[in-house]
Design a protein around this motif. Sequence first.
Motif, PDB file in Angstrom:
ATOM      1  N   GLY A 156      13.824  54.909  44.044  1.00  0.00           N
ATOM      2  CA  GLY A 156      12.954  54.244  45.005  1.00  0.00           C
ATOM      3  C   GLY A 156      13.133  52.737  45.058  1.00  0.00           C
ATOM      4  N   GLU A 157      13.891  52.193  44.136  1.00  0.00           N
ATOM      5  CA  GLU A 157      14.099  50.751  44.068  1.00  0.00           C
ATOM      6  C   GLU A 157      15.280  50.325  44.942  1.00  0.00           C
ATOM      7  OE1 GLU A 157      12.199  48.711  42.573  1.00  0.00           O
ATOM      8  OE2 GLU A 157      11.218  49.714  40.893  1.00  0.00           O
ATOM      9  N   LYS A 158      15.110  49.190  45.615  1.00  0.00           N
ATOM     10  CA  LYS A 158      16.208  48.592  46.367  1.00  0.00           C
ATOM     11  C   LYS A 158      17.013  47.719  45.414  1.00  0.00           C
ATOM     12  CE  LYS A 158      17.178  45.914  50.550  1.00  0.00           C
ATOM     13  NZ  LYS A 158      16.563  45.232  51.731  1.00  0.00           N
ATOM     14  N   ILE A 159      18.332  47.828  45.455  1.00  0.00           N
ATOM     15  CA  ILE A 159      19.183  47.118  44.503  1.00  0.00           C
ATOM     16  C   ILE A 159      20.012  46.050  45.214  1.00  0.00           C
ATOM     17  CG2 ILE A 159      21.134  47.330  42.897  1.00  0.00           C
ATOM     18  CD1 ILE A 159      20.186  50.143  42.259  1.00  0.00           C
ATOM     19  N   LEU A 160      19.982  44.852  44.651  1.00  0.00           N
ATOM     20  CA  LEU A 160      20.895  43.786  45.048  1.00  0.00           C
ATOM     21  C   LEU A 160      21.980  43.721  43.983  1.00  0.00           C
ATOM     22  CD1 LEU A 160      18.424  40.903  46.061  1.00  0.00           C
ATOM     23  CD2 LEU A 160      19.299  42.770  47.479  1.00  0.00           C
ATOM     24  N   PHE A 161      23.221  43.939  44.368  1.00  0.00           N
ATOM     25  CA  PHE A 161      24.318  43.901  43.399  1.00  0.00           C
ATOM     26  C   PHE A 161      25.212  42.698  43.672  1.00  0.00           C
ATOM     27  CE2 PHE A 161      28.532  44.709  41.810  1.00  0.00           C
ATOM     28  CZ  PHE A 161      28.273  45.146  40.522  1.00  0.00           C
ATOM     29  N   LEU A 162      25.561  41.986  42.612  1.00  0.00           N
ATOM     30  CA  LEU A 162      26.393  40.798  42.756  1.00  0.00           C
ATOM     31  C   LEU A 162      27.296  40.615  41.537  1.00  0.00           C
ATOM     32  CD1 LEU A 162      25.125  38.139  40.885  1.00  0.00           C
ATOM     33  CD2 LEU A 162      23.164  38.908  42.227  1.00  0.00           C
ATOM     34  N   PRO A 163      28.360  39.796  41.676  1.00  0.00           N
ATOM     35  CA  PRO A 163      28.853  39.197  42.908  1.00  0.00           C
ATOM     36  C   PRO A 163      30.072  39.921  43.474  1.00  0.00           C
ATOM     37  CG  PRO A 163      29.795  38.013  41.063  1.00  0.00           C
ATOM     38  CD  PRO A 163      28.981  39.174  40.490  1.00  0.00           C
ATOM     39  N   ASP A 164      30.582  40.971  42.790  1.00  0.00           N
ATOM     40  CA  ASP A 164      31.858  41.562  43.175  1.00  0.00           C
ATOM     41  C   ASP A 164      31.671  42.700  44.171  1.00  0.00           C
ATOM     42  OD1 ASP A 164      34.913  41.622  42.178  1.00  0.00           O
ATOM     43  OD2 ASP A 164      34.261  43.629  42.672  1.00  0.00           O
ATOM     44  N   LYS A 165      32.178  42.508  45.397  1.00  0.00           N
ATOM     45  CA  LYS A 165      31.995  43.516  46.435  1.00  0.00           C
ATOM     46  C   LYS A 165      32.785  44.792  46.151  1.00  0.00           C
ATOM     47  CE  LYS A 165      35.551  41.366  49.374  1.00  0.00           C
ATOM     48  NZ  LYS A 165      35.794  40.682  50.659  1.00  0.00           N
ATOM     49  N   PHE A 166      33.939  44.660  45.505  1.00  0.00           N
ATOM     50  CA  PHE A 166      34.750  45.852  45.247  1.00  0.00           C
ATOM     51  C   PHE A 166      34.121  46.722  44.168  1.00  0.00           C
ATOM     52  CE2 PHE A 166      38.154  42.868  46.797  1.00  0.00           C
ATOM     53  CZ  PHE A 166      38.275  43.463  48.034  1.00  0.00           C
ATOM     54  N   LEU A 167      33.622  46.097  43.106  1.00  0.00           N
ATOM     55  CA  LEU A 167      32.919  46.871  42.084  1.00  0.00           C
ATOM     56  C   LEU A 167      31.664  47.491  42.680  1.00  0.00           C
ATOM     57  CD1 LEU A 167      32.588  47.857  39.180  1.00  0.00           C
ATOM     58  CD2 LEU A 167      31.460  45.674  38.640  1.00  0.00           C
ATOM     59  N   GLY A 168      30.959  46.736  43.537  1.00  0.00           N
ATOM     60  CA  GLY A 168      29.773  47.274  44.186  1.00  0.00           C
ATOM     61  C   GLY A 168      30.070  48.494  45.036  1.00  0.00           C
TER      62      GLY A 168
END
Length: 312
Positions: free
Chosen positions: A140-152
Amino acid sequence: MLELIKEIEKLKKEKNAVILAHNYQPAEIQDLADYIGDSLGLSFEASKTEATLIFFCGVLFMAETASIISPNKKVVIPELEAGSSLSSKINLEQLREWKSNHPDSVVVSYVNTSAEVKSESDYCVTSSNAVKIVQSISKGEKILFLPDKFLGRYIEAATGRKMEIWNGSCHVHEKIGDIIFAKAQNLHPNTKFLIHPECGCSSSCLMKANIYFDCSNIHISSREEMINFVKNSNSNEFVIATEVGIIHRLKKIKPEAKIFPLSEKAVCEYMKMISLEKLRNALRDEVQEIRVPEETAVKAKLPIERMLALSD
C-alpha cells in the motif's frame, strides 16, 4: 613498486589498521587489501572489524557509510576527489523537493548516495538486496526510488512493483550501452553472461527473455553474486557486464577461467584514482579523515541499519 608495497604493509602492521577495497579498485590495491567486496560487504566489514583505523579504498560515499556505522573508528580515504557519478545525480535539496511533490511516500535510496541523501531516506539498498527490501515494504506504500533508473527498472521488473524512479545512472554502466544479446551470444557461445542490475540491459533481459534472445545463459547478479557464481560454476568461460576491475578478483578465484568484459570501456575513473603512493601517504599521515556531521550521521544511520538488518 616492491619497496612501496613493503612500506604499506609495515605501516599497516604498526598502526593495527585495516584496508578495505572495492571490487573496482586497481589490481595492486586489491592485492594489499584485508577485505575486498561490494558496497554491502564493505559496510558489514567496517561495522564488525576490531581495528579502530580504517583505510577505505573506494569512493567517497562508501567511506561516509563506514564512518556513519562506525563512529568510534577513524575512517581515512586516500583520495578525496574519488567521487561517484551516480551519487552526484541527486542532492539533498532535490530529494526534499521530490518528497514534497510525493507526500507520504517511502524513500528507498541506493547506497550510492551521499550521507545527506541517506539522511532523508527510509531505506538504503544495494544491488544484492534491493529486490528483497522493496518486497518487504507494504504494497500500500508509494515508493520513491533513487538515483539509478536502470536498477529501479530492474526492481520493478523483478517484483512487479511500480515505483517513482529518479532519472539517474552510473556513467560506467552507461558506457556498456544497449547490448544486442543475440550477437554477443554468437561471439561467446556456451558462455555464462553475468549482468549487473545497473546496466540498462538487465531489465531488458527480464522483460524480453525468450523473445529476442536466449536468456538461459544470462544471469543478473550483484557484484558479490558474480563472485559466488564464478566460484561455484562448472563453467570456465564468463562475460561480465560491470566495471572491469572485478575481473582481477574473479581471475584470482578461478585462474583457469576465461573471463571477458562485455565492454572494455566500462572503467570507473574515480575508482582508479587511488594509487599505491596515495595509500602509503594516507597510512603514514592519517589525513583525509571522513567524518559525517553528527546530525546527518544520526539520521542516515537508520536507513543503513535497515539495509544491514534485511541483508542477514
